[in-house]
Design an enzyme around this catalytic site. Structure first.
Site, PDB file in Angstrom:
ATOM      1  N   SER A  34       0.813  -1.215   0.000  1.00  0.00           N
ATOM      2  CA  SER A  34       0.000   0.000   0.000  1.00  0.00           C
ATOM      3  C   SER A  34       0.850   1.271   0.000  1.00  0.00           C
ATOM      4  O   SER A  34       1.727   1.422  -0.844  1.00  0.00           O
ATOM      5  CB  SER A  34      -0.958  -0.042   1.182  1.00  0.00           C
ATOM      6  OG  SER A  34      -1.845   1.042   1.117  1.00  0.00           O
ATOM      7  N   HIS A  35       0.633   2.119   0.993  1.00  0.00           N
ATOM      8  CA  HIS A  35       1.317   3.409   1.036  1.00  0.00           C
ATOM      9  C   HIS A  35       2.696   3.325   1.675  1.00  0.00           C
ATOM     10  O   HIS A  35       3.403   4.324   1.731  1.00  0.00           O
ATOM     11  CB  HIS A  35       0.460   4.377   1.849  1.00  0.00           C
ATOM     12  CG  HIS A  35       0.122   3.785   3.182  1.00  0.00           C
ATOM     13  ND1 HIS A  35      -0.842   2.813   3.316  1.00  0.00           N
ATOM     14  CD2 HIS A  35       0.654   3.977   4.403  1.00  0.00           C
ATOM     15  CE1 HIS A  35      -0.896   2.443   4.581  1.00  0.00           C
ATOM     16  NE2 HIS A  35       0.001   3.127   5.266  1.00  0.00           N
TER      17      HIS A  35
ATOM     18  N   ASP B 216      -3.037   6.503  -3.089  1.00  0.00           N
ATOM     19  CA  ASP B 216      -1.847   5.943  -2.441  1.00  0.00           C
ATOM     20  C   ASP B 216      -1.128   4.932  -3.330  1.00  0.00           C
ATOM     21  O   ASP B 216      -1.450   4.778  -4.510  1.00  0.00           O
ATOM     22  CB  ASP B 216      -2.226   5.325  -1.092  1.00  0.00           C
ATOM     23  CG  ASP B 216      -3.003   4.031  -1.261  1.00  0.00           C
ATOM     24  OD1 ASP B 216      -3.690   3.882  -2.272  1.00  0.00           O
ATOM     25  OD2 ASP B 216      -2.912   3.156  -0.365  1.00  0.00           O
TER      26      ASP B 216
ATOM     27  N   ASP C 160      -1.109   1.705  -3.813  1.00  0.00           N
ATOM     28  CA  ASP C 160      -1.843   0.689  -4.570  1.00  0.00           C
ATOM     29  C   ASP C 160      -3.197   1.181  -5.064  1.00  0.00           C
ATOM     30  O   ASP C 160      -4.005   0.387  -5.552  1.00  0.00           O
ATOM     31  CB  ASP C 160      -1.993  -0.591  -3.741  1.00  0.00           C
ATOM     32  CG  ASP C 160      -2.778  -0.370  -2.459  1.00  0.00           C
ATOM     33  OD1 ASP C 160      -2.720   0.743  -1.900  1.00  0.00           O
ATOM     34  OD2 ASP C 160      -3.442  -1.311  -1.999  1.00  0.00           O
TER      35      ASP C 160
ATOM     36  N   ASP D 151      -5.884   2.428  -3.555  1.00  0.00           N
ATOM     37  CA  ASP D 151      -7.159   2.230  -2.870  1.00  0.00           C
ATOM     38  C   ASP D 151      -7.531   3.385  -1.936  1.00  0.00           C
ATOM     39  O   ASP D 151      -8.658   3.464  -1.470  1.00  0.00           O
ATOM     40  CB  ASP D 151      -7.228   0.875  -2.155  1.00  0.00           C
ATOM     41  CG  ASP D 151      -6.125   0.678  -1.145  1.00  0.00           C
ATOM     42  OD1 ASP D 151      -5.260   1.569  -1.018  1.00  0.00           O
ATOM     43  OD2 ASP D 151      -6.104  -0.386  -0.491  1.00  0.00           O
ATOM     44  N   ARG D 152      -6.574   4.275  -1.653  1.00  0.00           N
ATOM     45  CA  ARG D 152      -6.907   5.421  -0.792  1.00  0.00           C
ATOM     46  C   ARG D 152      -7.141   6.675  -1.611  1.00  0.00           C
ATOM     47  O   ARG D 152      -6.680   6.764  -2.754  1.00  0.00           O
ATOM     48  CB  ARG D 152      -5.756   5.700   0.178  1.00  0.00           C
ATOM     49  CG  ARG D 152      -5.507   4.572   1.135  1.00  0.00           C
ATOM     50  CD  ARG D 152      -4.495   4.955   2.187  1.00  0.00           C
ATOM     51  NE  ARG D 152      -4.313   3.833   3.103  1.00  0.00           N
ATOM     52  CZ  ARG D 152      -3.890   3.941   4.348  1.00  0.00           C
ATOM     53  NH1 ARG D 152      -3.587   5.124   4.843  1.00  0.00           N
ATOM     54  NH2 ARG D 152      -3.765   2.877   5.108  1.00  0.00           N
TER      55      ARG D 152
ATOM     56  N   LYS E 124     -11.407  -0.744  -1.086  1.00  0.00           N
ATOM     57  CA  LYS E 124     -11.577   0.696  -1.189  1.00  0.00           C
ATOM     58  C   LYS E 124     -10.975   1.134  -2.525  1.00  0.00           C
ATOM     59  O   LYS E 124     -10.171   0.429  -3.112  1.00  0.00           O
ATOM     60  CB  LYS E 124     -10.979   1.419   0.003  1.00  0.00           C
ATOM     61  CG  LYS E 124      -9.552   1.086   0.363  1.00  0.00           C
ATOM     62  CD  LYS E 124      -9.238   1.697   1.729  1.00  0.00           C
ATOM     63  CE  LYS E 124      -7.756   1.638   2.048  1.00  0.00           C
ATOM     64  NZ  LYS E 124      -7.376   0.394   2.722  1.00  0.00           N
TER      65      LYS E 124
END
Ligand code: VG1
Ligand code: CO
Length: 543
Positions: A113-114, A277, A279, A281-282, A376
């Site tokens: 992710s982030h 972010d 990946d 999703d944010r 998300k």
């Protein structure tokens, strides 16, 4: 290229956290570490045999090697077909969508992710199940149990796979299809939003700025915002995915995307400013002169959602994670729909989404999405905002102010204390847990504690119970203080303290968040004693 069975020794630390297994790259590079974990997934999910598996990642360092290994092991574990994003690229929501579109038995998402990327930084793997959702805890626990016994794994050695060539290849009996990473996702977005309306809005001298933070959403933003919606190329920032995310921290919030806040507050501010972010999703949403907190964004989208093409049938239910502010609860009450409070982590929304009981859900950690996926979805949220602005003709600020006048305002902030020694962080949690019951009925300033407990969740669909999901001190409708341990870090322990304050009076809606939350912060220190117990006078990150 023979299929070989390689003997191995188990690792004991392959326990998934809030969203998959995340470790330093060097940990994943240990002999057989990645292979052991992947074999544990193949063993825990026999349904993958003879079916399709989606494979992709956020493009970070080690992505290609890991994907090559995953494909080689899928072929040796009797998977019928893998569908892979070209160059190994798939955003998390796009991968979730592909699982659904292709009725795949699951997906392997290579992302942390982030978390920063590069040889000295982080790598991760998430396994998503049929239907596109994140593996539930029962499955991640099974994977963990299997990993602790792992003695051998199956792999096609020296497999020759070209991740960059679109089309079909073969590896032993398995088919490999390399696809464009954007096509299906862009189609999905077109089916949900009024692209003509957004295009017109942009044409009528409205402006957008989107920062992909050198992470996975670059190609998605290029196709959707520039090629399909007609935004000028200058609307995009940092749109080429890089293995180290350009040395940055693709965590779109007021710290790591401070430049967007500065842009929003400046004279030349675009109408809508957003970022996503690592990946994809944010999401982070800002407008001219205003930052929209994620909990507010969720509530504001909820209040307008039924006007967007994909949601005209109405909202079935709304949900938020426990630490997310209760703004969306107000909208649910007005609409007369179910509102669920789940533990932190998207996997807890998935059963409700599958059961058709949720249309929109979100988390305070800059995550929002709808029933269109089981993850998300950063770009989805940006498009939802663009569509809402285009329909209402309001600016972001006007829309927020109108929302607060109607529903009241939840001031909100999160304080992270990163990289604490685990016993110290656990000590803070323990001390509050021990003292929680005695807090009920006590007053702090103007507030009285109405409840104080450890959050435990019973899934309304399958009855599974998740306990120890964070401590909450509730002051009726007025305020909450929440404390929990992060489940995504890769070094030490991170404590998260969440502060929420609700105001309804018209003259109390326009305060700066830090001013509104100052007194609550002091009460939180009195109650949690974080500074006293950790020696940290200030948090590492405030978002
Ligand atoms: C954090 C967030 C949580 C989010 C998770 C994964 O978890 O708080 O809301 O679902 O990251 O997000 P934790 O346990 O560190 O608080 V992401 O963008 O990794 O996929
Ligand atoms: Co993410």
């Amino acid at each position: 290229m023979p299929i070989r069975e390689i003997s191995t020794k188990p690792y004991t630390d392959q326990k998934s956290g809030t969203a998959g297994l995340r470790k330093k790259v060097a940990v994943f590079q240990q002999p057989h570490y990645l292979e052991n974990f992947l074999q544990s997934i193949f063993d825990a999910e026999p349904g993958l045999k003879g079916h399709t598996l989606i494979v992709g990642g956020d493009g970070r360092f080690y992505n290609r090697e890991a994907i090559h290994t995953a494909i080689s092991m899928a072929a040796a574990n009797a998977v019928a077909k893998v569908i892979v994003g070209q160059g190994g690229i798939l955003s998390t929501p796009a991968a979730s969508n592909l699982i659904r579109v292709h009725a795949a038995a699951g997906g392997l998402l290579f992302t942390a992710s982030h978390n920063p990327a590069g040889p000295d930084d982080d790598f991760g793997i998430k396994f998503n199940i049929a239907g596109g959702g994140q593996a539930p805890e029962s499955l991640t626990n099974r994977i963990y149990d299997i990993s602790k016994q792992m003695a051998r794994y199956r792999i096609v050695e020296d497999a020759d796979v070209d991740l960059d060539r679109r089309g079909v290849q073969k590896l032993e009996a398995m088919e490999i299809e390399i696809i464009d990473c954007v096509d299906d996702y862009a189609r999905l977005m077109q089916s949900l939003f009024d692209f003509d309306r957004i295009r017109d809005w942009l044409k009528k001298s409205h402006s957008l700025r989107f920062d992909a933070m050198h992470a996975v959403t670059g190609p998605y933003a290029q196709r959707i915002f520039v090629e399909q919606l007609g935004a000028p190329p200058g609307a995009l920032m940092n749109a080429s995915p890089l293995e180290d995310f350009g040395g940055g921290h693709p965590d779109p919030n007021l710290i790591y995307a401070k430049h967007l806040y500065t842009l929003a507050m400046g004279k030349e501010a675009p109408d809508l400013i957003a970022a996503s972010d690592g990946d994809g999703d944010r999401n982070m949403i800002l407008g001219r002169g205003i930052f929209i907190s994620p909990g507010d964004s969720l509530a504001m989208i909820a209040a307008h959602l039924e006007r967007l093409p994909g949601y005209r049938d109405g909202i079935k239910g709304l949900a938020r994670s426990m630490p997310t502010c209760r703004a969306v609860d107000q909208v649910a009450a007005l609409l007369g729909v179910e509102c669920h409070e789940t533990p932190t982590g998207w996997k807890f929304f998935c059963n409700l989404l599958d059961a058709g009981r949720l249309t929109l859900c979100g988390e305070e950690s800059f995550g929002t999405s709808s029933s269109h996926a089981r993850e998300k979805d950063g770009l989805w949220a940006v498009l939802a905002w663009a569509n809402i602005l285009a329909i209402t003709g309001l600016s972001v600020r006007e829309l927020a102010e109108a929302h607060w006048r109607r529903f009241g305002r939840h001031y909100y902030v999160r304080h992270d204390y990163e990289d604490l020694p685990a016993p110290v962080a656990n000590g803070v949690i323990q001390s509050l847990a021990d003292g929680a019951a005695a807090l009920v009925g006590k007053s702090f300033g103007d507030y009285a504690v109405s409840a104080a407990d450890e959050f435990s969740y019973t899934d309304p669909v399958d009855g599974s119970i998740a306990s120890a999901q964070g401590l909450r001190v509730v002051f009726g409708e007025d305020a909450r203080i929440i404390l929990r341990l992060s489940g995504t870090g890769t070094s030490g322990a991170t404590l998260r303290l969440y502060l929420e304050r609700f105001e309804r009076a018209p003259d109390r809606l326009a305060w700066a968040a830090q001013d509104a939350l100052g007194p609550l912060g002091q009460m939180a220190e009195q109650i949690t004693r974080i500074a006293e117990l950790t020696g940290r006078r200030t948090p590492s990150v405030i978002t």
